[in-house]
Design a protein around this motif. Sequence first.
Motif, mmCIF file in Angstrom:
data_model
loop_
_atom_site.group_PDB
_atom_site.id
_atom_site.type_symbol
_atom_site.label_atom_id
_atom_site.label_comp_id
_atom_site.label_asym_id
_atom_site.label_seq_id
_atom_site.Cartn_x
_atom_site.Cartn_y
_atom_site.Cartn_z
ATOM 1 N N HIS A 1 0.802 -1.313 -0.061
ATOM 2 C CA HIS A 1 0.278 0.520 -0.457
ATOM 3 C C HIS A 1 0.611 1.139 -0.293
ATOM 4 O O HIS A 1 0.664 2.676 -0.816
ATOM 5 C CB HIS A 1 -1.220 -0.263 1.066
ATOM 6 N N SER A 2 1.669 0.972 0.920
ATOM 7 C CA SER A 2 2.627 2.782 1.310
ATOM 8 C C SER A 2 4.259 2.515 1.386
ATOM 9 O O SER A 2 4.658 0.869 2.562
ATOM 10 C CB SER A 2 1.555 3.113 1.583
ATOM 11 N N PRO B 1 3.904 7.592 5.952
ATOM 12 C CA PRO B 1 4.332 6.828 4.833
ATOM 13 C C PRO B 1 3.981 6.789 3.391
ATOM 14 O O PRO B 1 2.747 8.383 3.428
ATOM 15 C CB PRO B 1 3.024 5.678 5.292
ATOM 16 N N VAL B 2 4.229 7.022 2.440
ATOM 17 C CA VAL B 2 3.813 7.501 0.366
ATOM 18 C C VAL B 2 3.339 6.791 0.013
ATOM 19 O O VAL B 2 3.242 5.499 0.236
ATOM 20 C CB VAL B 2 5.483 7.979 -0.324
ATOM 21 N N THR B 3 1.552 6.710 -0.317
ATOM 22 C CA THR B 3 1.006 6.088 -0.652
ATOM 23 C C THR B 3 1.572 5.410 -2.244
ATOM 24 O O THR B 3 2.065 6.035 -3.194
ATOM 25 C CB THR B 3 -0.219 6.211 -1.177
ATOM 26 N N LEU B 4 1.760 4.183 -2.815
ATOM 27 C CA LEU B 4 1.528 3.560 -4.196
ATOM 28 C C LEU B 4 0.747 3.454 -4.936
ATOM 29 O O LEU B 4 -0.612 3.501 -4.104
ATOM 30 C CB LEU B 4 2.370 2.769 -3.764
ATOM 31 N N TYR C 1 -1.469 1.991 -5.722
ATOM 32 C CA TYR C 1 -2.289 -0.288 -4.791
ATOM 33 C C TYR C 1 -2.155 -0.858 -6.196
ATOM 34 O O TYR C 1 -1.700 -2.181 -5.650
ATOM 35 C CB TYR C 1 -3.183 0.617 -4.295
#
Length: 193
Positions: A89-90, A139-142, A144
Amino acid sequence: MAAATNTAAAPAAAPAPAAPSAVQIPRGQVDLVDFIDWSGVECLNQDSSHNIVNALKQGYREDDGLYLASDADEQLLIYIPFTQVVKLHSALFKGPEEEGPKTVKLFSNKEHMGFSNVNDYPPSDSLDLSANHLVENKPVTLKYVKFQNVRSLTIFIEDNQSGSDISKIQKIALYGTTVDTTNMKDLKKIEEH
């Protein structure tokens, strides 16, 4: 009396700046550190006295005196296999404002990558981290959808904030969930009565 109350409240507010060290784990996600297959973790171009364990392993990565550092130049190539399939997720990257990573490319399920072929594949996601990202412990959101069935993750640190020869990373944390799969070793035979 009100002034005394305000003065007393000020010291209570002082611990608030310490809050950035406490990571806000995204809702419904877990730290995937327990699902890393440590026997397969690799890092190319790491300084042998400042290796990947310092940034990735729990306990080490919380110690600001320990960090992962590059050796010959600013680039690092990190391979992280998981013990089971995960949904990523992140990601959190913590480092110094000058030598911390800037351009980070993430590759899902790409094994045996080297510096010679890392640009031959499109990354699953690419992050452009600011100096603020590195210090705020967030955290950096990727993307998904690109990280739904991850067996391994390759992280390419392309450059750092200042363009210096050495990149330093104090912490790498990956957040997500495990994919519900059956571990055949966990099954027990049911005896009939």
